[in-house]
Design an enzyme around this catalytic site. Structure first.
Site, mmCIF file in Angstrom:
data_model
loop_
_atom_site.group_PDB
_atom_site.id
_atom_site.type_symbol
_atom_site.label_atom_id
_atom_site.label_comp_id
_atom_site.label_asym_id
_atom_site.label_seq_id
_atom_site.Cartn_x
_atom_site.Cartn_y
_atom_site.Cartn_z
ATOM 1 N N MET A 59 0.845 -1.189 0.000
ATOM 2 C CA MET A 59 0.000 0.000 0.000
ATOM 3 C C MET A 59 0.886 1.247 0.000
ATOM 4 S SD MET A 59 -2.714 1.059 2.978
ATOM 5 C CE MET A 59 -3.696 -0.407 2.764
ATOM 6 N N CYS A 60 0.434 2.282 -0.680
ATOM 7 C CA CYS A 60 1.171 3.544 -0.673
ATOM 8 C C CYS A 60 0.183 4.698 -0.551
ATOM 9 C CB CYS A 60 2.036 3.683 -1.919
ATOM 10 S SG CYS A 60 1.138 3.956 -3.453
#
Length: 185
Positions: A59-60
């Protein structure tokens, strides 16, 4: 023989262009409501890059801001090893609200980006058709204002990705992480 082959290539190109035009864009798109911080929850793609890097992805965060001339500045911060990488992209608006273009300065690839659907406060589903010298590819992103989304939103992302011709092994719900979350712009 050459004429038949050229004819088949022409038909394939026409089919690809028609498929590109069938990707919807959010009705009554409100660009100012799309701005702010988002978490990338899902990523689907049939590109070679995705196939090679998929096992490393997490995830970013992505921060979207509007430029003075009405384009979108998109800054993504993501974990890469034990470092945090930032990538800035300028999405140029088109005549169709919710549709943008982007050309990668590094690879020269051309991106046709469409905000397919969003409620602005919870999630956004974005589809990108990419054209580059090695051939076309499709990418679908699922953004969320929080690190979690309902199973219904995750299923919608998966279903839409399949509708774009992506196989289950090309669809990824990104693993949650706290790495690089505080470094977002």
């Amino acid at each position: 023989m050459h004429t038949a082959l050229l004819g088949l290539l022409g038909l394939a190109l026409l089919a690809a262009l028609r498929a590109q035009d069938t990707i919807p864009v959010q009705t009554d798109f409100q660009q100012d409501k799309l701005t702010g911080k988002w978490f990338s929850i899902g990523l689907a793609s049939n590109s070679n890059w995705f196939k090679e890097k998929k096992h490393l992805m997490k995830m970013c965060t992505t921060v979207i801001s509007e430029t003075a001339d009405g384009n979108l500045e998109v800054t993504s911060t993501y974990p890469k090893g034990d470092q945090c990488e930032k990538r800035n992209s300028l999405y140029t608006r088109t005549e169709q609200p919710g549709r943008f273009s982007y050309t990668s300065p590094r690879w020269g690839s051309k991106h046709d980006i469409r905000v397919v659907e969003t409620n602005y406060e919870e999630y956004a589903l974005v589809a990108t058709q990419i054209s580059k010298s090695t051939g076309p590819s499709t990418m679908v992103l699922l953004y969320s204002r929080t690190k979690e989304l309902s199973p219904e939103r995750l299923e919608r992302f998966t279903q839409f990705s399949r509708e774009q011709g992506l196989a289950d092994e090309e669809i990824l719900i990104l693993p949650r992480t706290d790495q690089c979350m505080a470094d977002a712009a």
